[in-house]
Design an enzyme around this catalytic site. Sequence first.
Site, PDB file in Angstrom:
ATOM      1  N   ASN A  12       0.875  -1.177   0.000  1.00  0.00           N
ATOM      2  CA  ASN A  12       0.000   0.000   0.000  1.00  0.00           C
ATOM      3  C   ASN A  12       0.910   1.223   0.000  1.00  0.00           C
ATOM      4  O   ASN A  12       1.515   1.550   1.010  1.00  0.00           O
ATOM      5  CB  ASN A  12      -0.887  -0.029   1.251  1.00  0.00           C
ATOM      6  CG  ASN A  12      -1.697   1.249   1.417  1.00  0.00           C
ATOM      7  OD1 ASN A  12      -1.779   2.066   0.489  1.00  0.00           O
ATOM      8  ND2 ASN A  12      -2.284   1.424   2.583  1.00  0.00           N
ATOM      9  N   TRP A  13       0.969   1.877  -1.141  1.00  0.00           N
ATOM     10  CA  TRP A  13       1.893   3.028  -1.259  1.00  0.00           C
ATOM     11  C   TRP A  13       1.366   4.294  -0.599  1.00  0.00           C
ATOM     12  O   TRP A  13       2.072   5.279  -0.522  1.00  0.00           O
ATOM     13  CB  TRP A  13       2.169   3.318  -2.746  1.00  0.00           C
ATOM     14  CG  TRP A  13       2.934   2.258  -3.449  1.00  0.00           C
ATOM     15  CD1 TRP A  13       3.445   1.103  -2.934  1.00  0.00           C
ATOM     16  CD2 TRP A  13       3.287   2.259  -4.845  1.00  0.00           C
ATOM     17  NE1 TRP A  13       4.084   0.388  -3.901  1.00  0.00           N
ATOM     18  CE2 TRP A  13       3.994   1.076  -5.085  1.00  0.00           C
ATOM     19  CE3 TRP A  13       3.053   3.142  -5.901  1.00  0.00           C
ATOM     20  CZ2 TRP A  13       4.494   0.748  -6.352  1.00  0.00           C
ATOM     21  CZ3 TRP A  13       3.539   2.828  -7.154  1.00  0.00           C
ATOM     22  CH2 TRP A  13       4.254   1.638  -7.377  1.00  0.00           C
ATOM     23  N   LYS A  14       0.095   4.286  -0.222  1.00  0.00           N
ATOM     24  CA  LYS A  14      -0.540   5.489   0.348  1.00  0.00           C
ATOM     25  C   LYS A  14      -0.334   6.659  -0.617  1.00  0.00           C
ATOM     26  O   LYS A  14      -0.287   6.443  -1.828  1.00  0.00           O
ATOM     27  CB  LYS A  14       0.006   5.751   1.761  1.00  0.00           C
ATOM     28  CG  LYS A  14      -0.082   4.474   2.627  1.00  0.00           C
ATOM     29  CD  LYS A  14       0.190   4.687   4.069  1.00  0.00           C
ATOM     30  CE  LYS A  14       0.049   3.354   4.789  1.00  0.00           C
ATOM     31  NZ  LYS A  14       0.151   3.473   6.240  1.00  0.00           N
ATOM     32  N   HIS A 102      -9.361   1.280   5.368  1.00  0.00           N
ATOM     33  CA  HIS A 102      -8.039   1.482   5.981  1.00  0.00           C
ATOM     34  C   HIS A 102      -8.205   2.431   7.166  1.00  0.00           C
ATOM     35  O   HIS A 102      -9.020   3.356   7.127  1.00  0.00           O
ATOM     36  CB  HIS A 102      -7.065   2.066   4.947  1.00  0.00           C
ATOM     37  CG  HIS A 102      -5.654   2.046   5.446  1.00  0.00           C
ATOM     38  ND1 HIS A 102      -5.171   2.992   6.313  1.00  0.00           N
ATOM     39  CD2 HIS A 102      -4.639   1.172   5.223  1.00  0.00           C
ATOM     40  CE1 HIS A 102      -3.903   2.692   6.596  1.00  0.00           C
ATOM     41  NE2 HIS A 102      -3.564   1.601   5.955  1.00  0.00           N
ATOM     42  N   GLU A 104      -6.542   4.862   8.105  1.00  0.00           N
ATOM     43  CA  GLU A 104      -6.365   6.279   7.766  1.00  0.00           C
ATOM     44  C   GLU A 104      -7.651   6.844   7.163  1.00  0.00           C
ATOM     45  O   GLU A 104      -7.994   8.000   7.392  1.00  0.00           O
ATOM     46  CB  GLU A 104      -5.163   6.440   6.818  1.00  0.00           C
ATOM     47  CG  GLU A 104      -3.849   6.245   7.580  1.00  0.00           C
ATOM     48  CD  GLU A 104      -2.700   5.689   6.770  1.00  0.00           C
ATOM     49  OE1 GLU A 104      -2.729   5.761   5.532  1.00  0.00           O
ATOM     50  OE2 GLU A 104      -1.755   5.165   7.402  1.00  0.00           O
ATOM     51  N   GLU A 174      -4.639  -4.547  11.072  1.00  0.00           N
ATOM     52  CA  GLU A 174      -3.600  -3.524  11.211  1.00  0.00           C
ATOM     53  C   GLU A 174      -3.806  -2.758  12.518  1.00  0.00           C
ATOM     54  O   GLU A 174      -4.654  -1.854  12.582  1.00  0.00           O
ATOM     55  CB  GLU A 174      -3.669  -2.533  10.043  1.00  0.00           C
ATOM     56  CG  GLU A 174      -3.395  -3.166   8.701  1.00  0.00           C
ATOM     57  CD  GLU A 174      -2.871  -2.139   7.698  1.00  0.00           C
ATOM     58  OE1 GLU A 174      -1.792  -2.364   7.155  1.00  0.00           O
ATOM     59  OE2 GLU A 174      -3.540  -1.111   7.488  1.00  0.00           O
ATOM     60  N   GLY A 180       3.223   2.796  10.559  1.00  0.00           N
ATOM     61  CA  GLY A 180       4.140   3.907  10.298  1.00  0.00           C
ATOM     62  C   GLY A 180       4.918   4.366  11.512  1.00  0.00           C
ATOM     63  O   GLY A 180       5.538   5.422  11.505  1.00  0.00           O
ATOM     64  N   SER A 220       4.187  -1.629  10.137  1.00  0.00           N
ATOM     65  CA  SER A 220       5.649  -1.580  10.249  1.00  0.00           C
ATOM     66  C   SER A 220       6.348  -2.888   9.871  1.00  0.00           C
ATOM     67  O   SER A 220       7.397  -3.216  10.437  1.00  0.00           O
ATOM     68  CB  SER A 220       6.082  -1.139  11.659  1.00  0.00           C
ATOM     69  OG  SER A 220       5.611   0.161  11.927  1.00  0.00           O
ATOM     70  N   GLY A 241       3.116  -0.928   4.211  1.00  0.00           N
ATOM     71  CA  GLY A 241       3.080   0.476   3.818  1.00  0.00           C
ATOM     72  C   GLY A 241       4.475   0.956   3.437  1.00  0.00           C
ATOM     73  O   GLY A 241       4.967   0.684   2.334  1.00  0.00           O
ATOM     74  N   GLY A 242       5.137   1.620   4.362  1.00  0.00           N
ATOM     75  CA  GLY A 242       6.426   2.271   4.100  1.00  0.00           C
ATOM     76  C   GLY A 242       7.427   1.381   3.371  1.00  0.00           C
ATOM     77  O   GLY A 242       8.069   1.819   2.400  1.00  0.00           O
TER      78      GLY A 242
HETATM   79  P1  13P Z   1       3.439   0.714   7.497  1.00  0.00           P
HETATM   80  O1  13P Z   1       3.951  -0.588   6.938  1.00  0.00           O
HETATM   81  O2  13P Z   1       4.117   1.925   6.927  1.00  0.00           O
HETATM   82  O3  13P Z   1       3.387   0.701   8.996  1.00  0.00           O
HETATM   83  O4  13P Z   1       1.902   0.853   6.996  1.00  0.00           O
HETATM   84  C1  13P Z   1       1.027  -0.185   7.217  1.00  0.00           C
HETATM   85  C2  13P Z   1      -0.229   0.120   6.493  1.00  0.00           C
HETATM   86  O5  13P Z   1      -0.990   0.966   6.893  1.00  0.00           O
HETATM   87  C3  13P Z   1      -0.496  -0.629   5.258  1.00  0.00           C
HETATM   88  O6  13P Z   1      -1.799  -0.434   4.843  1.00  0.00           O
END
Ligand code: 13P
Length: 261
Positions: A12-14, A102, A104, A174, A180, A220, A241-242
């Site tokens: 997930n590149w956000k 998600h 967020e 999650e 993050g 993470s 994510g990251g």
């Molecule tokens: P991180 O891997 O950056 O913690 O993000 C997780 C995430 O929200 C994937 O959807």
Amino acid sequence: MSGERTPIVSGNWKMNNNHFEAIQCVQKLAYLLQKEDFEAVEVTVHPPFTDLRSIQTLIDADQLRLKLGAQNCHAEEKGAFTGEVSPAFLAKLGVQYVIVGHSERRELFGETDEFVARKIVAVQRLGMNPIVCVGETLAEREAGVTLDKVRGQVQVALAKRTSEQVKSLVIAYEPIWAIGTGKNATASDAQEVVAAIREEVASVVSRPAAQAVRIQYGGSVKAGTAAEFMRQPDIDGLLVGGASLDPTEFARIVQYRRHAY
Ligand code: 13P
């Protein structure tokens, strides 16, 4: 993970990578991943909306085995929803997986459990697979209500789904405090919550649906921690994510089996 369920690792590149950067990232990832990786693991990438057409073209032209995903969509197929993206448009672009709910989106954009449930229906109606996110805040974890929170989210999300529909979707656990932040849930803590999610699917939907549904862990995840999560019996995949922004790191996560011991 269980041998009956195909592992699924999703990036997930956000809100990162414009469409030029996205092309470079996917080309590098495709170069790093081998045929055996795709045979063992389903790999999805979820770029921002504006990148989807470019990545679809690249996947088609180079016959890549990566699957195209989106990060969100609206619950309606068309209408007066300024700025929103229809799930029908995503289906037309060859999107196969759509992240819904998600944390967020829930926390920053006010999405409710009910709205998330409507999106799940819309995504499946168009022949795509939802990745349904659930998870608790730090305050909820500290108050000891983690399992109540995720069970409640699962109940509302799946209330209107049949056993067959639930078998084809993906749930992502999650923990919000691990996103993050560099803080992982421990693999055994994540396993405990994911097992509870699976039990909830059995009671809300059916035992066969609970056995078939794939459940990812996200928060993470790095190349160094991927294998430990994937060793847990109920964790079938990772939502990253990251670390998915770096093709080398993400490829190593997909290849967790090679780095397992
Ligand atoms: P991180 O891997 O950056 O913690 O993000 C997780 C995430 O929200 C994937 O959807």
